[in-house]
Motif scaffolding. Structure first.
Motif, PDB file in Angstrom:
ATOM      1  N   THR A  73       0.828  -1.206   0.000  1.00 38.76           N
ATOM      2  CA  THR A  73       0.000   0.000   0.000  1.00 38.76           C
ATOM      3  C   THR A  73       0.866   1.262   0.000  1.00 38.76           C
ATOM      4  OG1 THR A  73      -0.045   0.169   2.406  1.00 38.76           O
ATOM      5  CG2 THR A  73      -1.737  -1.219   1.369  1.00 38.76           C
ATOM      6  N   LYS A  74       0.182   2.391   0.026  1.00 38.65           N
ATOM      7  CA  LYS A  74       0.873   3.675   0.109  1.00 38.65           C
ATOM      8  C   LYS A  74       1.684   3.780   1.400  1.00 38.65           C
ATOM      9  CE  LYS A  74      -0.042   8.657  -0.239  1.00 38.65           C
ATOM     10  NZ  LYS A  74      -1.103   9.685  -0.399  1.00 38.65           N
ATOM     11  N   SER A  75       1.184   3.181   2.460  1.00 34.79           N
ATOM     12  CA  SER A  75       1.920   3.200   3.724  1.00 34.79           C
ATOM     13  C   SER A  75       3.242   2.462   3.602  1.00 34.79           C
ATOM     14  CB  SER A  75       1.087   2.566   4.842  1.00 34.79           C
ATOM     15  OG  SER A  75       0.046   3.412   5.240  1.00 34.79           O
ATOM     16  N   ALA A  76       3.249   1.359   2.852  1.00 34.72           N
ATOM     17  CA  ALA A  76       4.496   0.625   2.645  1.00 34.72           C
ATOM     18  C   ALA A  76       5.478   1.467   1.857  1.00 34.72           C
ATOM     19  CB  ALA A  76       4.215  -0.692   1.920  1.00 34.72           C
ATOM     20  N   ALA A  77       4.980   2.192   0.846  1.00 34.94           N
ATOM     21  CA  ALA A  77       5.848   3.078   0.071  1.00 34.94           C
ATOM     22  C   ALA A  77       6.411   4.177   0.960  1.00 34.94           C
ATOM     23  CB  ALA A  77       5.077   3.674  -1.100  1.00 34.94           C
ATOM     24  N   ARG A  78       5.572   4.719   1.834  1.00 39.35           N
ATOM     25  CA  ARG A  78       6.034   5.761   2.756  1.00 39.35           C
ATOM     26  C   ARG A  78       7.063   5.202   3.722  1.00 39.35           C
ATOM     27  NH1 ARG A  78       2.186   9.042   7.057  1.00 39.35           N
ATOM     28  NH2 ARG A  78       3.825  10.369   7.947  1.00 39.35           N
ATOM     29  N   LEU A  79       6.870   3.980   4.164  1.00 34.99           N
ATOM     30  CA  LEU A  79       7.816   3.339   5.070  1.00 34.99           C
ATOM     31  C   LEU A  79       9.191   3.218   4.433  1.00 34.99           C
ATOM     32  CD1 LEU A  79       8.236   1.721   7.783  1.00 34.99           C
ATOM     33  CD2 LEU A  79       7.693  -0.323   6.443  1.00 34.99           C
ATOM     34  N   MET A  80       9.206   2.906   3.123  1.00 37.25           N
ATOM     35  CA  MET A  80      10.471   2.747   2.410  1.00 37.25           C
ATOM     36  C   MET A  80      11.072   4.076   1.987  1.00 37.25           C
ATOM     37  SD  MET A  80       9.692  -0.608   0.082  1.00 37.25           S
ATOM     38  CE  MET A  80       8.145   0.036  -0.543  1.00 37.25           C
ATOM     39  N   GLY A  81      10.310   5.160   2.148  1.00 33.66           N
ATOM     40  CA  GLY A  81      10.830   6.470   1.826  1.00 33.66           C
ATOM     41  C   GLY A  81      10.774   6.830   0.368  1.00 33.66           C
ATOM     42  N   THR A  82      10.001   6.083  -0.434  1.00 32.95           N
ATOM     43  CA  THR A  82       9.876   6.378  -1.859  1.00 32.95           C
ATOM     44  C   THR A  82       8.524   5.930  -2.352  1.00 32.95           C
ATOM     45  OG1 THR A  82      10.848   6.052  -4.045  1.00 32.95           O
ATOM     46  CG2 THR A  82      10.909   4.184  -2.541  1.00 32.95           C
ATOM     47  N   ASP A  83       8.026   6.574  -3.392  1.00 32.91           N
ATOM     48  CA  ASP A  83       6.765   6.158  -3.988  1.00 32.91           C
ATOM     49  C   ASP A  83       7.016   4.916  -4.822  1.00 32.91           C
ATOM     50  OD1 ASP A  83       4.150   6.047  -4.624  1.00 32.91           O
ATOM     51  OD2 ASP A  83       4.137   7.798  -5.931  1.00 32.91           O
ATOM     52  N   SER A  84       5.954   4.189  -5.133  1.00 35.91           N
ATOM     53  CA  SER A  84       6.097   2.958  -5.894  1.00 35.91           C
ATOM     54  C   SER A  84       4.829   2.673  -6.671  1.00 35.91           C
ATOM     55  CB  SER A  84       6.399   1.780  -4.956  1.00 35.91           C
ATOM     56  OG  SER A  84       6.369   0.558  -5.652  1.00 35.91           O
ATOM     57  N   ARG A  85       5.001   2.319  -7.946  1.00 33.06           N
ATOM     58  CA  ARG A  85       3.832   1.953  -8.745  1.00 33.06           C
ATOM     59  C   ARG A  85       3.244   0.625  -8.299  1.00 33.06           C
ATOM     60  NH1 ARG A  85       5.481   2.350 -14.878  1.00 33.06           N
ATOM     61  NH2 ARG A  85       7.281   1.195 -14.076  1.00 33.06           N
ATOM     62  N   ALA A  86       3.993  -0.099  -7.447  1.00 31.46           N
ATOM     63  CA  ALA A  86       3.505  -1.390  -6.976  1.00 31.46           C
ATOM     64  C   ALA A  86       2.240  -1.256  -6.138  1.00 31.46           C
ATOM     65  CB  ALA A  86       4.589  -2.089  -6.158  1.00 31.46           C
ATOM     66  N   ARG A  87       1.979  -0.055  -5.593  1.00 25.66           N
ATOM     67  CA  ARG A  87       0.820   0.105  -4.716  1.00 25.66           C
ATOM     68  C   ARG A  87      -0.447   0.431  -5.480  1.00 25.66           C
ATOM     69  NH1 ARG A  87      -0.444   5.437  -4.224  1.00 25.66           N
ATOM     70  NH2 ARG A  87       1.139   6.972  -4.784  1.00 25.66           N
ATOM     71  N   ARG A  88      -0.368   0.716  -6.783  1.00 25.47           N
ATOM     72  CA  ARG A  88      -1.524   1.145  -7.552  1.00 25.47           C
ATOM     73  C   ARG A  88      -2.378  -0.054  -7.963  1.00 25.47           C
ATOM     74  NH1 ARG A  88       1.986   5.202 -11.451  1.00 25.47           N
ATOM     75  NH2 ARG A  88       2.870   6.457  -9.761  1.00 25.47           N
ATOM     76  N   PRO A  89      -3.668   0.147  -8.207  1.00 26.41           N
ATOM     77  CA  PRO A  89      -4.506  -0.956  -8.683  1.00 26.41           C
ATOM     78  C   PRO A  89      -4.070  -1.426 -10.068  1.00 26.41           C
ATOM     79  CG  PRO A  89      -5.841   0.838  -7.803  1.00 26.41           C
ATOM     80  CD  PRO A  89      -4.443   1.362  -7.921  1.00 26.41           C
ATOM     81  N   HIS A  90      -4.216  -2.716 -10.314  1.00 27.91           N
ATOM     82  CA  HIS A  90      -3.842  -3.279 -11.603  1.00 27.91           C
ATOM     83  C   HIS A  90      -4.916  -4.263 -12.062  1.00 27.91           C
ATOM     84  CE1 HIS A  90       0.063  -2.105  -9.739  1.00 27.91           C
ATOM     85  NE2 HIS A  90       0.333  -1.699 -10.960  1.00 27.91           N
ATOM     86  N   THR A  91      -4.870  -4.594 -13.356  1.00 28.14           N
ATOM     87  CA  THR A  91      -5.808  -5.569 -13.900  1.00 28.14           C
ATOM     88  C   THR A  91      -5.418  -6.974 -13.465  1.00 28.14           C
ATOM     89  OG1 THR A  91      -4.535  -5.941 -15.925  1.00 28.14           O
ATOM     90  CG2 THR A  91      -6.100  -4.084 -15.925  1.00 28.14           C
ATOM     91  N   ILE A  92      -6.312  -7.925 -13.688  1.00 23.79           N
ATOM     92  CA  ILE A  92      -6.016  -9.318 -13.346  1.00 23.79           C
ATOM     93  C   ILE A  92      -4.783  -9.805 -14.096  1.00 23.79           C
ATOM     94  CG2 ILE A  92      -6.846 -11.694 -13.605  1.00 23.79           C
ATOM     95  CD1 ILE A  92      -9.604 -10.742 -12.858  1.00 23.79           C
ATOM     96  N   HIS A  93      -4.664  -9.458 -15.391  1.00 22.26           N
ATOM     97  CA  HIS A  93      -3.488  -9.858 -16.163  1.00 22.26           C
ATOM     98  C   HIS A  93      -2.209  -9.320 -15.530  1.00 22.26           C
ATOM     99  CE1 HIS A  93      -5.645 -11.793 -19.319  1.00 22.26           C
ATOM    100  NE2 HIS A  93      -6.224 -10.696 -19.786  1.00 22.26           N
ATOM    101  N   GLN A  94      -2.247  -8.056 -15.118  1.00 23.69           N
ATOM    102  CA  GLN A  94      -1.060  -7.454 -14.517  1.00 23.69           C
ATOM    103  C   GLN A  94      -0.730  -8.081 -13.169  1.00 23.69           C
ATOM    104  OE1 GLN A  94      -2.641  -3.448 -14.646  1.00 23.69           O
ATOM    105  NE2 GLN A  94      -1.183  -2.840 -16.229  1.00 23.69           N
TER     106      GLN A  94
END
Length: 257
Positions: A73-94
Motif C-alpha cells: 500500500t501507500k503506507s508501505a511506500a512511505r515506510l520505504m521512503g519512496t513512492d512505488s507503482r507497486a501500490r496502484r490498482p492493476h488488472t487481473i493480467h497485470q
C-alpha cells in the motif's frame, strides 16, 4: 479508532521491512505461500498471521480472496521512503504477471547469482562491465532499468532477465528486449546475457520460434542466441476477481505522526 502512522511503524521489524521492500521491488503482490518462501516467517501459519498483521497495520491490502493475494500500500511506500507503482490498482493480467515475477525471483535466487535491485546500483554494475550510461536503455532522457531484473553471477558479467507477459505478443516482447540492450551488448560482448522467463510450454515454443526471426537476430550483436529462455516451474494461481477497496488505515497515510 484509527492508528497513526508512527504507531503502525512499531509493528515492522527488520524482517518485515526487508520483506516489504523486496515485495515492492518485485511488483508489490504475493500469495501466502510466496510470502512464506520469501522468509517472512518460519511456518505457513506464522506467515499468515504476520500478513494479517501487516494488513491491519495498513502496509498490505487483500486484493483477492481465492487464492488470497496481498498488495503493498501507500503506507508501505512511505515506510520505504519512496513512492512505488507497486501500490496502484492493476488488472487481473497485470496481477498474475507480477505474481509470476515473484515466482521467478524465488527460483532464480537459488542460482549462483545475486539480484541487484537498486537503480543506481544497476547503473554502476553495468559500468563495471564496460557499458556507459549512454548505452543503457533510456526513458525520458534518463537511464531506465527499473522493470528489468539484473543479476550478478559469479565470475563477472551481468544477466538481465524479464518475465513474459502472456497477454502480450511473444515476438514483440523478445524483439524489444533484445533491441533495448543492443547498444550495451555491442560494448560488453559476452559479459552481458539476456534471459526471458516464461510460465508455460506454449509460451516457450513461441519464444523459441521468435529467436530465429531476422528482426530479432539483427539486434543480437553477434551473441550465440538473442536470449536464453527459462521456464518457471511454479504455476501462477488463477485469479478471477479482484477487490481494490482500500484497507481501513490507508486513507490516513497523509496524517503526520
Amino acid at each position: 479508532m484509527a492508528i497513526r502512522f508512527s504507531e503502525r511503524v512499531a509493528f515492522v521489524d527488520d524482517g518485515t521491512d526487508r520483506f516489504l521492500t523486496t515485495l515492492a521491488r518485485l511488483g508489490g503482490y504475493c500469495t501466502v505461500e510466496q510470502a512464506y518462501e520469501m522468509g517472512l516467517a518460519k511456518s505457513p501459519s506464522q506467515t499468515q498471521a504476520l500478513l494479517n498483521g501487516l494488513e491491519r497495520a495498513g502496509f498490505l491490502r487483500r486484493i483477492a480472496e481465492y487464492p488470497v493475494v496481498y498488495q503493498t500500500t501507500k503506507s508501505a511506500a512511505r515506510l520505504m521512503g519512496t513512492d512505488s507503482r507497486a501500490r496502484r490498482p492493476h488488472t487481473i493480467h497485470q496481477v498474475r504477471w507480477r505474481l509470476a515475477t515473484v515466482s521467478f525471483y524465488l527460483e532464480a535466487r537459488k542460482w549462483p547469482a545475486d539480484f541487484i535491485f537498486g537503480h543506481d546500483e544497476k547503473i554502476v554494475a553495468f559500468g563495471k562491465i564496460g557499458c556507459p550510461r549512454v548505452a543503457l536503455p533510456h526513458r525520458g532522457g534518463q537511464p531506465y532499468l527499473w522493470e528489468d531484473f539484473v543479476l550478478n553471477p559469479p565470475g563477472g558479467g551481468l544477466c538481465v532477465a524479464i518475465v513474459d507477459r502472456p497477454h502480450w505478443t511473444a515476438f514483440l516482447q523478445l524483439q524489444r528486449f533484445v533491441k533495448r540492450y543492443a547498444p550495451c551488448r555491442s560494448r560488453t560482448g559476452d559479459r552481458l546475457s539476456l534471459v526471458v522467463a516464461v510460465r508455460s510450454e506454449a509460451r516457450l515454443r513461441l519464444y523459441e520460434n521468435a529467436t530465429g526471426h531476422r528482426k530479432v537476430i539483427e539486434h543480437s550483436k553477434g551473441a550465440p542466441e538473442p536470449a536464453s529462455l527459462y521456464q518457471v516451474s511454479t504455476p501462477t494461481p488463477p485469479i478471477r476477481t479482484l477487490t481494490h477497496e482500500p484497507v481501513i488505515h490507508t486513507n490516513l497515510d497523509s496524517r503526520r505522526p
